[in-house]
Design an enzyme around this catalytic site. Structure first.
Site, PDB file in Angstrom:
ATOM      1  N   ALA A  71     -42.845  14.265  10.874  1.00  0.00           N
ATOM      2  CA  ALA A  71     -41.890  14.938  11.756  1.00  0.00           C
ATOM      3  C   ALA A  71     -42.543  15.392  13.054  1.00  0.00           C
ATOM      4  O   ALA A  71     -41.901  15.454  14.091  1.00  0.00           O
ATOM      5  CB  ALA A  71     -41.253  16.117  11.036  1.00  0.00           C
ATOM      6  N   THR A  72     -43.835  15.705  13.004  1.00  0.00           N
ATOM      7  CA  THR A  72     -44.522  16.092  14.242  1.00  0.00           C
ATOM      8  C   THR A  72     -44.412  14.976  15.272  1.00  0.00           C
ATOM      9  O   THR A  72     -44.054  15.194  16.429  1.00  0.00           O
ATOM     10  CB  THR A  72     -46.009  16.408  13.955  1.00  0.00           C
ATOM     11  OG1 THR A  72     -46.064  17.559  13.101  1.00  0.00           O
ATOM     12  CG2 THR A  72     -46.784  16.679  15.228  1.00  0.00           C
ATOM     13  N   GLN A 180     -36.624  20.554   7.333  1.00  0.00           N
ATOM     14  CA  GLN A 180     -36.455  21.426   6.162  1.00  0.00           C
ATOM     15  C   GLN A 180     -35.052  21.300   5.566  1.00  0.00           C
ATOM     16  O   GLN A 180     -34.825  21.690   4.425  1.00  0.00           O
ATOM     17  CB  GLN A 180     -36.719  22.893   6.546  1.00  0.00           C
ATOM     18  CG  GLN A 180     -38.133  23.176   7.006  1.00  0.00           C
ATOM     19  CD  GLN A 180     -39.170  23.048   5.891  1.00  0.00           C
ATOM     20  OE1 GLN A 180     -38.851  22.939   4.714  1.00  0.00           O
ATOM     21  NE2 GLN A 180     -40.441  23.038   6.257  1.00  0.00           N
ATOM     22  N   SER A 200     -39.148  14.303   7.569  1.00  0.00           N
ATOM     23  CA  SER A 200     -40.536  14.128   7.124  1.00  0.00           C
ATOM     24  C   SER A 200     -40.586  13.861   5.626  1.00  0.00           C
ATOM     25  O   SER A 200     -39.862  14.501   4.858  1.00  0.00           O
ATOM     26  CB  SER A 200     -41.309  15.411   7.446  1.00  0.00           C
ATOM     27  OG  SER A 200     -42.590  15.372   6.855  1.00  0.00           O
ATOM     28  N   HIS A 202     -43.041  14.414   3.261  1.00  0.00           N
ATOM     29  CA  HIS A 202     -43.613  15.362   2.288  1.00  0.00           C
ATOM     30  C   HIS A 202     -42.814  16.650   2.138  1.00  0.00           C
ATOM     31  O   HIS A 202     -43.171  17.496   1.310  1.00  0.00           O
ATOM     32  CB  HIS A 202     -45.090  15.648   2.590  1.00  0.00           C
ATOM     33  CG  HIS A 202     -45.372  16.439   3.824  1.00  0.00           C
ATOM     34  ND1 HIS A 202     -46.211  17.527   3.819  1.00  0.00           N
ATOM     35  CD2 HIS A 202     -44.950  16.297   5.090  1.00  0.00           C
ATOM     36  CE1 HIS A 202     -46.289  18.010   5.059  1.00  0.00           C
ATOM     37  NE2 HIS A 202     -45.528  17.276   5.839  1.00  0.00           N
ATOM     38  N   CYS A 326     -53.621  31.330  13.350  1.00  0.00           N
ATOM     39  CA  CYS A 326     -54.859  31.646  14.033  1.00  0.00           C
ATOM     40  C   CYS A 326     -54.882  30.887  15.345  1.00  0.00           C
ATOM     41  O   CYS A 326     -54.825  29.663  15.358  1.00  0.00           O
ATOM     42  CB  CYS A 326     -56.036  31.214  13.161  1.00  0.00           C
ATOM     43  SG  CYS A 326     -57.589  31.757  13.829  1.00  0.00           S
TER      44      CYS A 326
HETATM   45  N1  PMP Z   1     -40.684  20.507  11.696  1.00  0.00           N
HETATM   46  C1  PMP Z   1     -40.547  21.468  10.777  1.00  0.00           C
HETATM   47  C2  PMP Z   1     -39.332  22.337  10.790  1.00  0.00           C
HETATM   48  C3  PMP Z   1     -41.530  21.626   9.786  1.00  0.00           C
HETATM   49  O1  PMP Z   1     -41.387  22.588   8.871  1.00  0.00           O
HETATM   50  C4  PMP Z   1     -42.666  20.776   9.809  1.00  0.00           C
HETATM   51  C5  PMP Z   1     -43.782  20.914   8.791  1.00  0.00           C
HETATM   52  N2  PMP Z   1     -44.254  22.197   8.572  1.00  0.00           N
HETATM   53  C6  PMP Z   1     -42.747  19.793  10.791  1.00  0.00           C
HETATM   54  C7  PMP Z   1     -41.742  19.683  11.714  1.00  0.00           C
HETATM   55  C8  PMP Z   1     -43.923  18.852  10.865  1.00  0.00           C
HETATM   56  O2  PMP Z   1     -43.799  17.875   9.878  1.00  0.00           O
HETATM   57  P1  PMP Z   1     -44.999  16.874   9.519  1.00  0.00           P
HETATM   58  O3  PMP Z   1     -45.882  17.634   8.599  1.00  0.00           O
HETATM   59  O4  PMP Z   1     -44.322  15.705   8.853  1.00  0.00           O
HETATM   60  O5  PMP Z   1     -45.637  16.469  10.778  1.00  0.00           O
END
Ligand code: PMP
Length: 383
Positions: A71-72, A180, A200, A202, A326
């Site tokens: 998702a990033t 989410q 995403s 995972h 951090c």
């Molecule tokens: N968007 C949201 C709302 C997330 O909670 C996360 C993961 N914490 C991400 C994006 C990033 O997802 P990924 O780990 O697949 O890069």
């Protein structure tokens, strides 16, 4: 000591059915999904099946699925891709104050580079974006609006349909990070009027390192590539496909689409019991975020006069999380909670519990006992 995992919003365990779907790709099969020989075509067919499952999970078209490394990357592609392809006259972006860093930092970076003007849309004390807040800031110069479907720290849901309407009226793209949300509650991008959606693997009991940006035809035509190369994924994301990961994401999406409603009903009962028992056992317990519009698996809880990092350390081997981060060597409170109007102190005292598919009733018993003891210990140490 029994380990208990209540950090599904950070990463959910791989469903054994997903592993089963991925195993043949990982063990026996060979071929590049772009190759025209039969080995390649078999890989491409497996990818196309996954495309259908991912599209169905979010109410999109299979042809609109762009597989990414999570998702990033999907969020980066949406924001940076839209800015790169922007037409003259549209150089402003609206992003909510409670986005994941992969949206928030990307938007700030684009603004710092002078590529876009950024306006941050505030949230209510309950943690959600009101469509009226978008309306106040939007105009014909806005290129893209990015507001997540459900917040990762509080689970609070945003009114995607109302926001989509404001974006559409102004001719702006609406990107919604449903990372989410998608595996937990029904989400239909077409019915909601969303142009671009990030998901995403995972977070939905699939593999990590794989995700997708799903777009309408019109929205994808308004994006430029961020990763250049051989022109894979409609020219928007080059690179030989991660076939095993994509097959896993597809299987996870198929399972989530079929089970998310019943699973969320079961998990919601456990989450509510967790909160009720903590409130019964401890004084000074407050929930962050509007509890009437929240993912059923998430609770962000403030334990007054108990530092959350210390509580978390005392809860081991029960895994929960804090939203503090951090940065440059100093601990900063959760930006999400601060944006909702919580004091730094309240934010530093907040713990996130996130449940999921494999959470059992006994896990809640153990977590309640462990959290109550940890909070009492931390309070006694600092009293
Ligand atoms: N968007 C949201 C709302 C997330 O909670 C996360 C993961 N914490 C991400 C994006 C990033 O997802 P990924 O780990 O697949 O890069």
């Amino acid at each position: 000591m029994t380990e208990v995992y209540l950090d599904y919003n950070a990463s959910a365990p791989l469903d054994p059915r997903v592993l089963e779907a991925m195993a043949p790709v990982l063990s026996g099969e060979v071929g590049n999904a772009s190759s025209v020989h039969r080995f390649g075509r078999r890989q491409a067919a497996a990818v196309d099946e996954a495309r259908e499952h991912v599209a169905a999970l979010v109410g999109g078209r299979p042809g609109g699925v762009v597989f990414t490394a999570g998702a990033t990357e999907a969020n980066n592609l949406a924001l940076r891709g839209a800015v790169e392809a922007a037409s003259e006259g549209r150089q402003r972006m609206l992003v909510s104050a409670v986005e994941h860093a992969s949206v928030g930092s990307t938007a700030r970076w684009l603004a710092d580079c002078g590529l876009v003007k950024l306006d941050v849309v505030g949230v209510t004390a309950g943690g959600f974006v009101e469509p009226g807040a978008v309306e106040e800031l939007i105009g014909p110069d806005v290129l893209l609006v990015s507001v997540m479907a459900a917040n990762s720290e509080t689970g609070v849901l945003n009114p995607a349909d109302g926001i989509a309407e404001r974006a559409r009226e102004a001719g702006a793209l609406f990107h919604c990070d449903a990372t989410q949300m998608a595996g937990r509650l029904p989400f239909d991008m077409e019915a909601l009027g969303v142009d671009l959606v990030s998901v995403s693997g995972h977070k939905i009991c699939g593999p990590g390192g794989v995700g997708a940006l799903v777009g309408t035809r019109h929205a994808l035509a308004r994006l430029a590539a961020v990763i250049h190369g051989g022109g894979h994924e409609r020219g928007l994301r080059s690179g030989s496909l991660n076939v095993a990961g994509i097959v896993g994401l597809g299987a996870a999406a198929r399972i989530a689409a079929g089970e998310r409603v019943s699973e969320s009903a079961r998990v919601g009962v456990l989450r509510d019991r967790l909160v009720a028992e903590l409130e019964a056992q401890l004084p000074g317990v407050q929930q962050n975020g509007d509890p009437s519009r929240r993912l059923p698996n998430t609770a962000s809880i403030r334990f007054e006069d108990a530092d959350a990092e210390a509580v978390m350390a005392n809860m081991d081997p029960v895994a929960v999380s804090t939203g503090s981060a951090c940065s440059a060597g100093s601990i900063e409170p959760s930006e999400v909670l601060v944006a909702m109007g919580l004091s730094r102190e309240a934010a530093f005292e907040s713990v996130r519990f996130s449940l999921g598919r494999f959470t059992a009733a006994e896990d809640i018993d153990i977590a309640v006992e462990s959290a109550a003891a940890a909070v009492e210990r931390v309070r006694a140490m600092t009293a």
